[in-house]
Design a protein around this motif. Structure first.
Motif, PDB file in Angstrom:
ATOM      1  N   HIS A  48       2.067 -35.749  -8.943  1.00 44.51           N
ATOM      2  CA  HIS A  48       3.438 -35.790  -9.442  1.00 44.51           C
ATOM      3  C   HIS A  48       4.319 -34.864  -8.596  1.00 44.51           C
ATOM      4  CE1 HIS A  48       6.909 -35.434 -12.096  1.00 44.51           C
ATOM      5  NE2 HIS A  48       6.492 -36.585 -12.609  1.00 44.51           N
ATOM      6  N   PRO A  49       5.552 -35.282  -8.313  1.00 46.32           N
ATOM      7  CA  PRO A  49       6.444 -34.454  -7.488  1.00 46.32           C
ATOM      8  C   PRO A  49       6.742 -33.069  -8.076  1.00 46.32           C
ATOM      9  CG  PRO A  49       7.329 -36.673  -7.682  1.00 46.32           C
ATOM     10  CD  PRO A  49       6.150 -36.583  -8.619  1.00 46.32           C
ATOM     11  N   ASP A  50       6.664 -32.913  -9.384  1.00 45.65           N
ATOM     12  CA  ASP A  50       6.960 -31.627 -10.022  1.00 45.65           C
ATOM     13  C   ASP A  50       5.684 -30.830 -10.256  1.00 45.65           C
ATOM     14  OD1 ASP A  50       9.688 -32.223 -10.118  1.00 45.65           O
ATOM     15  OD2 ASP A  50       9.486 -33.217 -12.063  1.00 45.65           O
ATOM     16  N   GLY A  51       5.143 -30.249  -9.224  1.00 49.05           N
ATOM     17  CA  GLY A  51       4.001 -29.363  -9.357  1.00 49.05           C
ATOM     18  C   GLY A  51       2.654 -29.939  -8.999  1.00 49.05           C
ATOM     19  N   GLY A  52       2.532 -31.244  -8.912  1.00 48.74           N
ATOM     20  CA  GLY A  52       1.253 -31.844  -8.521  1.00 48.74           C
ATOM     21  C   GLY A  52       0.185 -31.689  -9.582  1.00 48.74           C
ATOM     22  N   ASP A  53      -1.053 -31.698  -9.154  1.00 51.51           N
ATOM     23  CA  ASP A  53      -2.192 -31.525 -10.051  1.00 51.51           C
ATOM     24  C   ASP A  53      -2.059 -30.163 -10.734  1.00 51.51           C
ATOM     25  OD1 ASP A  53      -4.860 -30.842 -11.033  1.00 51.51           O
ATOM     26  OD2 ASP A  53      -5.654 -32.409  -9.737  1.00 51.51           O
ATOM     27  N   PRO A  54      -2.196 -30.099 -12.067  1.00 45.74           N
ATOM     28  CA  PRO A  54      -2.063 -28.816 -12.763  1.00 45.74           C
ATOM     29  C   PRO A  54      -2.999 -27.723 -12.242  1.00 45.74           C
ATOM     30  CG  PRO A  54      -2.103 -30.608 -14.353  1.00 45.74           C
ATOM     31  CD  PRO A  54      -2.422 -31.209 -13.001  1.00 45.74           C
ATOM     32  N   THR A  55      -4.149 -28.112 -11.667  1.00 41.32           N
ATOM     33  CA  THR A  55      -5.091 -27.095 -11.201  1.00 41.32           C
ATOM     34  C   THR A  55      -4.579 -26.331  -9.985  1.00 41.32           C
ATOM     35  OG1 THR A  55      -6.347 -28.643  -9.824  1.00 41.32           O
ATOM     36  CG2 THR A  55      -7.068 -28.360 -12.116  1.00 41.32           C
ATOM     37  N   ARG A  56      -3.499 -26.787  -9.359  1.00 41.52           N
ATOM     38  CA  ARG A  56      -2.906 -26.010  -8.259  1.00 41.52           C
ATOM     39  C   ARG A  56      -2.515 -24.605  -8.729  1.00 41.52           C
ATOM     40  NH1 ARG A  56      -1.346 -28.329  -3.448  1.00 41.52           N
ATOM     41  NH2 ARG A  56      -1.507 -30.596  -3.313  1.00 41.52           N
ATOM     42  N   ALA A  57      -2.214 -24.462 -10.022  1.00 38.57           N
ATOM     43  CA  ALA A  57      -1.771 -23.173 -10.563  1.00 38.57           C
ATOM     44  C   ALA A  57      -2.865 -22.420 -11.300  1.00 38.57           C
ATOM     45  CB  ALA A  57      -0.585 -23.416 -11.511  1.00 38.57           C
ATOM     46  N   TRP A  58      -4.096 -22.939 -11.316  1.00 35.20           N
ATOM     47  CA  TRP A  58      -5.166 -22.310 -12.072  1.00 35.20           C
ATOM     48  C   TRP A  58      -5.821 -21.174 -11.290  1.00 35.20           C
ATOM     49  CZ3 TRP A  58      -8.421 -26.529 -15.027  1.00 35.20           C
ATOM     50  CH2 TRP A  58      -7.594 -27.171 -15.949  1.00 35.20           C
ATOM     51  N   GLY A  59      -5.094 -20.123 -11.057  1.00 36.72           N
ATOM     52  CA  GLY A  59      -5.621 -18.971 -10.348  1.00 36.72           C
ATOM     53  C   GLY A  59      -5.322 -17.718 -11.134  1.00 36.72           C
ATOM     54  N   PRO A  60      -5.680 -16.571 -10.613  1.00 36.02           N
ATOM     55  CA  PRO A  60      -6.304 -16.382  -9.324  1.00 36.02           C
ATOM     56  C   PRO A  60      -7.789 -16.752  -9.352  1.00 36.02           C
ATOM     57  CG  PRO A  60      -6.017 -14.262 -10.437  1.00 36.02           C
ATOM     58  CD  PRO A  60      -5.451 -15.320 -11.343  1.00 36.02           C
ATOM     59  N   PRO A  61      -8.405 -16.790  -8.213  1.00 38.09           N
ATOM     60  CA  PRO A  61      -7.904 -16.496  -6.865  1.00 38.09           C
ATOM     61  C   PRO A  61      -7.099 -17.661  -6.304  1.00 38.09           C
ATOM     62  CG  PRO A  61     -10.231 -17.040  -6.759  1.00 38.09           C
ATOM     63  CD  PRO A  61      -9.851 -17.063  -8.219  1.00 38.09           C
ATOM     64  N   MET A  62      -6.247 -17.328  -5.361  1.00 34.10           N
ATOM     65  CA  MET A  62      -5.348 -18.293  -4.747  1.00 34.10           C
ATOM     66  C   MET A  62      -5.620 -18.381  -3.245  1.00 34.10           C
ATOM     67  SD  MET A  62      -3.577 -19.130  -7.456  1.00 34.10           S
ATOM     68  CE  MET A  62      -2.012 -19.879  -7.097  1.00 34.10           C
ATOM     69  N   VAL A  63      -5.300 -19.535  -2.684  1.00 33.40           N
ATOM     70  CA  VAL A  63      -5.259 -19.740  -1.238  1.00 33.40           C
ATOM     71  C   VAL A  63      -3.820 -20.142  -0.962  1.00 33.40           C
ATOM     72  CG1 VAL A  63      -6.074 -21.105   0.713  1.00 33.40           C
ATOM     73  CG2 VAL A  63      -7.668 -20.489  -1.112  1.00 33.40           C
TER      74      VAL A  63
END
Length: 157
Positions: A57-72
């Protein structure tokens, strides 16, 4: 439609210096799934050489993109773990334009993977019977946490 690579593709060189494309080279997979079950399945196909195009989705994509930390960078390592080796496009699946874009992708695809909740608007929009009639060559995988029938069918996974 914005296209990006979610991460670099795996090393396909062999010890002898040759090239190994994988047994699924030439297979194109459209991934409409999110969270884990679908992304893990399509990651496995990508690891075997399939070209996987993940639609987000254009507004944030897959929710797991924000499931951090850790982050890349801006994305969680969780997201990268289940989505490496895929191409990524952003499409609003609920818009007519977005649906037309997905149909263009499906016309050239071999496999569709989705994990829409049973009875959801997206499952209605991307109805199995309609898609299989329009794209008879397409293998369609529907993933549901608790099946399409029964008392827990509407629960998320």
């Amino acid at each position: 439609m914005r296209t990006t690579e979610t991460e670099s593709t795996p090393d396909t060189s062999t010890a002898a210096g040759g090239s190994f494309a994988g047994p699924l080279a030439g297979v194109r997979v459209i991934d409409l799934s999110k969270i884990l079950a679908g992304p893990y399945a399509t990651m496995s196909l990508a690891d075997l050489g399939a070209e996987v195009i993940k639609v987000e989705h254009p507004d944030g994509g897959d929710p797991t993109r924000a499931w951090g930390p850790p982050m890349v960078g801006a994305d969680a390592t969780y997201f990268h773990a289940a989505n490496h080796s895929k191409k990524s496009v952003t499409i609003d699946l609920k818009s007519e334009r977005g649906q037309a874009q997905v149909h263009e992708l499906l016309a050239e695809a071999d496999v569709l993977v989705e994990n829409f909740r049973p009875g959801s608007s997206l499952q209605t929009i991307f109805d199995y019977k309609e898609l299989s009639a329009k794209f008879p060559h397409l293998v369609i995988l529907h993933i549901s946490a608790y099946g399409d029938h029964g008392p827990m069918r509407d629960e998320p996974g």
